[in-house]
Design a protein around this motif. Structure first.
Motif, PDB file in Angstrom:
ATOM      1  N   LEU A  54       0.833  -1.160   0.098  1.00 57.57           N
ATOM      2  CA  LEU A  54      -0.022  -0.002  -0.033  1.00 57.57           C
ATOM      3  C   LEU A  54       0.797   1.242  -0.039  1.00 57.57           C
ATOM      4  CD1 LEU A  54      -3.354   0.774   1.835  1.00 57.57           C
ATOM      5  CD2 LEU A  54      -1.366   2.491   1.977  1.00 57.57           C
ATOM      6  N   VAL A  55       0.529   2.179  -0.643  1.00 64.65           N
ATOM      7  CA  VAL A  55       1.227   3.420  -0.879  1.00 64.65           C
ATOM      8  C   VAL A  55       0.246   4.586  -0.551  1.00 64.65           C
ATOM      9  CG1 VAL A  55       2.361   5.335  -2.330  1.00 64.65           C
ATOM     10  CG2 VAL A  55       2.827   2.778  -2.549  1.00 64.65           C
ATOM     11  N   SER A  56       0.236   5.323   0.371  1.00 62.43           N
ATOM     12  CA  SER A  56      -0.536   6.294   0.658  1.00 62.43           C
ATOM     13  C   SER A  56      -0.045   7.887   0.793  1.00 62.43           C
ATOM     14  CB  SER A  56      -1.055   6.376   2.245  1.00 62.43           C
ATOM     15  OG  SER A  56      -2.172   7.373   2.638  1.00 62.43           O
ATOM     16  N   ALA A  57      -0.382   8.598  -0.050  1.00 62.46           N
ATOM     17  CA  ALA A  57      -0.043   9.898  -0.545  1.00 62.46           C
ATOM     18  C   ALA A  57      -0.958  11.084  -0.262  1.00 62.46           C
ATOM     19  CB  ALA A  57       0.542   9.965  -1.934  1.00 62.46           C
ATOM     20  N   PRO A  58      -0.865  11.391   1.086  1.00 57.45           N
ATOM     21  CA  PRO A  58      -2.128  12.160   1.736  1.00 57.45           C
ATOM     22  C   PRO A  58      -2.107  13.461   1.178  1.00 57.45           C
ATOM     23  CG  PRO A  58      -0.620  11.886   3.465  1.00 57.45           C
ATOM     24  CD  PRO A  58      -0.258  10.873   2.358  1.00 57.45           C
ATOM     25  N   ALA A  59      -0.936  14.318   0.811  1.00 60.26           N
ATOM     26  CA  ALA A  59      -0.833  15.486   0.108  1.00 60.26           C
ATOM     27  C   ALA A  59      -1.532  15.515  -1.333  1.00 60.26           C
ATOM     28  CB  ALA A  59       0.357  16.095   0.237  1.00 60.26           C
ATOM     29  N   LEU A  60      -1.528  14.410  -1.951  1.00 59.45           N
ATOM     30  CA  LEU A  60      -2.139  14.277  -3.234  1.00 59.45           C
ATOM     31  C   LEU A  60      -3.521  13.652  -3.057  1.00 59.45           C
ATOM     32  CD1 LEU A  60       0.901  12.794  -5.199  1.00 59.45           C
ATOM     33  CD2 LEU A  60       0.298  15.234  -5.090  1.00 59.45           C
ATOM     34  N   GLY A  61      -3.996  13.284  -1.745  1.00 61.32           N
ATOM     35  CA  GLY A  61      -5.345  12.812  -1.639  1.00 61.32           C
ATOM     36  C   GLY A  61      -5.772  11.685  -2.492  1.00 61.32           C
ATOM     37  N   ARG A  62      -4.623  10.576  -2.385  1.00 64.54           N
ATOM     38  CA  ARG A  62      -4.589   9.315  -3.107  1.00 64.54           C
ATOM     39  C   ARG A  62      -3.866   8.196  -2.421  1.00 64.54           C
ATOM     40  NH1 ARG A  62      -6.926   8.460  -7.956  1.00 64.54           N
ATOM     41  NH2 ARG A  62      -6.083   6.969  -9.498  1.00 64.54           N
ATOM     42  N   ARG A  63      -4.416   6.996  -2.660  1.00 64.35           N
ATOM     43  CA  ARG A  63      -3.736   5.662  -2.311  1.00 64.35           C
ATOM     44  C   ARG A  63      -3.773   4.742  -3.283  1.00 64.35           C
ATOM     45  NH1 ARG A  63      -5.941   4.363   3.909  1.00 64.35           N
ATOM     46  NH2 ARG A  63      -5.213   6.346   4.736  1.00 64.35           N
ATOM     47  N   TRP A  64      -2.762   3.794  -3.224  1.00 64.92           N
ATOM     48  CA  TRP A  64      -2.816   2.719  -4.325  1.00 64.92           C
ATOM     49  C   TRP A  64      -2.501   1.489  -3.386  1.00 64.92           C
ATOM     50  CZ3 TRP A  64      -0.260   7.307  -4.529  1.00 64.92           C
ATOM     51  CH2 TRP A  64      -0.468   7.995  -5.475  1.00 64.92           C
ATOM     52  N   TRP A  65      -3.125   0.287  -3.801  1.00 63.32           N
ATOM     53  CA  TRP A  65      -2.754  -0.769  -2.912  1.00 63.32           C
ATOM     54  C   TRP A  65      -2.955  -2.101  -3.782  1.00 63.32           C
ATOM     55  CZ3 TRP A  65      -6.893   2.419  -2.212  1.00 63.32           C
ATOM     56  CH2 TRP A  65      -8.171   1.932  -2.515  1.00 63.32           C
ATOM     57  N   GLY A  66      -2.525  -3.255  -3.393  1.00 64.78           N
ATOM     58  CA  GLY A  66      -2.557  -4.406  -4.155  1.00 64.78           C
ATOM     59  C   GLY A  66      -2.002  -5.616  -3.454  1.00 64.78           C
ATOM     60  N   ALA A  67      -2.364  -6.872  -3.752  1.00 68.21           N
ATOM     61  CA  ALA A  67      -1.840  -7.940  -3.116  1.00 68.21           C
ATOM     62  C   ALA A  67      -2.179  -9.019  -4.018  1.00 68.21           C
ATOM     63  CB  ALA A  67      -2.760  -8.340  -1.738  1.00 68.21           C
ATOM     64  N   THR A  68      -1.310 -10.078  -4.008  1.00 66.14           N
ATOM     65  CA  THR A  68      -1.267 -11.358  -4.836  1.00 66.14           C
ATOM     66  C   THR A  68      -2.661 -12.044  -4.845  1.00 66.14           C
ATOM     67  OG1 THR A  68       0.948 -11.810  -4.125  1.00 66.14           O
ATOM     68  CG2 THR A  68      -0.243 -13.563  -5.096  1.00 66.14           C
ATOM     69  N   GLY A  69      -3.165 -12.098  -6.230  1.00 66.85           N
ATOM     70  CA  GLY A  69      -4.305 -12.689  -6.091  1.00 66.85           C
ATOM     71  C   GLY A  69      -5.584 -11.872  -6.007  1.00 66.85           C
ATOM     72  N   HIS A  70      -5.165 -10.444  -5.691  1.00 64.30           N
ATOM     73  CA  HIS A  70      -6.304  -9.653  -5.202  1.00 64.30           C
ATOM     74  C   HIS A  70      -6.540  -8.558  -6.333  1.00 64.30           C
ATOM     75  CE1 HIS A  70      -8.457  -6.842  -2.311  1.00 64.30           C
ATOM     76  NE2 HIS A  70      -7.756  -5.837  -3.056  1.00 64.30           N
ATOM     77  N   GLY A  71      -5.501  -7.994  -7.149  1.00 65.08           N
ATOM     78  CA  GLY A  71      -5.671  -6.772  -7.913  1.00 65.08           C
ATOM     79  C   GLY A  71      -5.041  -5.789  -7.445  1.00 65.08           C
ATOM     80  N   SER A  72      -5.018  -4.562  -8.093  1.00 66.41           N
ATOM     81  CA  SER A  72      -4.513  -3.273  -7.879  1.00 66.41           C
ATOM     82  C   SER A  72      -5.427  -2.436  -7.804  1.00 66.41           C
ATOM     83  CB  SER A  72      -3.018  -2.831  -8.687  1.00 66.41           C
ATOM     84  OG  SER A  72      -2.290  -3.947  -8.267  1.00 66.41           O
ATOM     85  N   TYR A  73      -5.472  -1.400  -6.875  1.00 67.26           N
ATOM     86  CA  TYR A  73      -6.577  -0.425  -6.744  1.00 67.26           C
ATOM     87  C   TYR A  73      -6.049   0.857  -6.328  1.00 67.26           C
ATOM     88  CZ  TYR A  73      -9.781  -4.439  -6.985  1.00 67.26           C
ATOM     89  OH  TYR A  73     -10.091  -5.589  -7.253  1.00 67.26           O
ATOM     90  N   ALA A  74      -6.741   1.995  -6.929  1.00 69.24           N
ATOM     91  CA  ALA A  74      -6.195   3.388  -6.437  1.00 69.24           C
ATOM     92  C   ALA A  74      -7.645   4.151  -6.089  1.00 69.24           C
ATOM     93  CB  ALA A  74      -5.571   4.042  -7.434  1.00 69.24           C
ATOM     94  N   GLY A  75      -7.407   5.279  -5.174  1.00 64.48           N
ATOM     95  CA  GLY A  75      -8.562   5.811  -4.861  1.00 64.48           C
ATOM     96  C   GLY A  75      -8.195   6.504  -3.472  1.00 64.48           C
ATOM     97  N   LYS A  76      -9.088   7.469  -2.906  1.00 65.74           N
ATOM     98  CA  LYS A  76      -8.975   8.219  -1.493  1.00 65.74           C
ATOM     99  C   LYS A  76      -8.940   7.311  -0.565  1.00 65.74           C
ATOM    100  CE  LYS A  76     -10.460  12.424  -3.036  1.00 65.74           C
ATOM    101  NZ  LYS A  76     -11.443  13.859  -2.621  1.00 65.74           N
ATOM    102  N   HIS A  77      -9.707   6.029  -0.700  1.00 70.49           N
ATOM    103  CA  HIS A  77      -9.975   4.913   0.467  1.00 70.49           C
ATOM    104  C   HIS A  77     -10.393   3.783  -0.255  1.00 70.49           C
ATOM    105  CE1 HIS A  77     -14.162   6.289   0.190  1.00 70.49           C
ATOM    106  NE2 HIS A  77     -13.581   7.516   0.380  1.00 70.49           N
ATOM    107  N   GLN A  78     -10.651   2.616   0.692  1.00 72.18           N
ATOM    108  CA  GLN A  78     -11.136   1.542  -0.111  1.00 72.18           C
ATOM    109  C   GLN A  78     -12.416   1.446  -0.741  1.00 72.18           C
ATOM    110  OE1 GLN A  78     -10.071  -1.058   3.482  1.00 72.18           O
ATOM    111  NE2 GLN A  78      -9.495  -2.550   2.103  1.00 72.18           N
ATOM    112  N   ARG A  79     -13.428   2.403  -0.090  1.00 74.22           N
ATOM    113  CA  ARG A  79     -14.573   2.190  -0.724  1.00 74.22           C
ATOM    114  C   ARG A  79     -14.784   3.392  -1.848  1.00 74.22           C
ATOM    115  NH1 ARG A  79     -14.432   3.246   4.810  1.00 74.22           N
ATOM    116  NH2 ARG A  79     -14.759   5.397   4.520  1.00 74.22           N
ATOM    117  N   SER A  80     -13.889   3.823  -2.079  1.00 73.81           N
ATOM    118  CA  SER A  80     -13.827   4.719  -3.602  1.00 73.81           C
ATOM    119  C   SER A  80     -12.463   4.334  -4.068  1.00 73.81           C
ATOM    120  CB  SER A  80     -13.829   6.211  -3.086  1.00 73.81           C
ATOM    121  OG  SER A  80     -13.812   6.938  -4.398  1.00 73.81           O
TER     122      SER A  80
END
Length: 267
Positions: free
Chosen positions: A119-145
């Motif tokens: 997981l990478v969280s860049a709060p000054a940019l208002g954005r996160r990126w995350w991923g895990a094996t078999g899970h895929g990769s995602y980006a947004g302000k939080h998990q629900r978005s």
């Protein structure tokens, strides 16, 4: 997906804590900065974030090891199943202390030598990126978005957006000339630096990101995000990263060409 769902949820909680600490110190007039033995800077925010993350992990995952940039490896360095968390409390500290908003907290889970969640969280940019094996990769302000990530389909260097670390580092590595050749041949070249180029790659916004010198905490969180988005991530010798402390990340289509061109340029 279920295998690492709880770990990703914990990573988001750790990032929430990190964001609250780092943003409170970003552009603070009383920010305290020192030089480490290797002459790189460390701020009071770096140490405070890592201490907070370590404290939560000690309670939530007491059997897991922790490796962090500021305080090294826990004892023992890895826990049950050789699981350990790798933390870079603020990646891009030089940006942070100068008021540039491109910095973030990097949180990775490794099993043995393999990063399985990041997981990478860049709060000054208002954005996160995350991923895990078999899970895929995602980006947004939080998990629900969140938006699912996918690398680009570019297949030619002449059509590619190429990203790199500082040219000085490539000169020190003895590979400046092939770097310059790639820059001349690519459609566009920019040096975004630190985590950001890799995240843009995972989003499909650029096609190649390379660095000649990295530590484990600089790269562990990035690997699952890039590879789960369909990208390829190796070191400069073509070994699956984290390898020798270098990185070539691409959309996959361009990987062998970039790897070959940089390998041929080794002094």
């Amino acid at each position: 997906m279920a295998a690492y769902a709880d770990d990703l949820a914990l990573a988001h909680l750790l990032a929430d804590t990190a964001d609250s600490i780092s943003m409170a110190r970003f552009r603070a007039l009383d920010l305290h900065v020192e030089a480490k033995p290797d002459l790189t800077p460390v701020s009071d925010a770096d140490t405070a974030v890592e201490k907070a993350i370590r404290g939560t992990l000690a309670r939530a995952r007491p059997r897991d090891g922790v490796i962090g940039e500021e305080f090294g490896a826990s004892t023992p360095p890895a826990g049950q199943g050789n699981r350990h968390w790798v933390i870079d409390p603020i990646d891009g500290t030089k940006n942070f202390i100068r008021g540039v908003p491109i910095w973030g907290t990097l949180i990775a889970l490794m099993e043995g030598e393999r990063p399985v969640a990041g997981l990478v969280s860049a709060p000054a940019l208002g954005r996160r990126w995350w991923g895990a094996t078999g899970h895929g990769s995602y980006a947004g302000k939080h998990q629900r978005s969140a938006t699912k990530l996918s690398v680009s389909a570019v297949r030619k260097i002449s059509d590619a957006s190429f990203c790199y670390a500082s040219l000085n580092s490539w000169e020190e590595a003895g590979r400046l000339e092939p770097m310059l050749d790639i820059m001349r041949d690519s459609w566009r070249s920019r040096a975004y630096g630190d985590f950001y180029g890799y995240m843009l790659l995972a989003e499909g916004a650029l096609d190649i990101m390379v660095e000649p010198e990295l530590s484990l905490w600089d790269v562990a969180a990035l690997i699952p995000i890039v590879t789960e988005a369909g990208g390829t991530f190796t070191d400069l010798d073509g070994q699956r990263a984290p390898g020798d402390g270098s990185a070539i990340a691409t959309n996959g289509h361009l990987h062998e060409e970039i790897l070959g061109r940089l390998a041929r340029g080794k002094a």
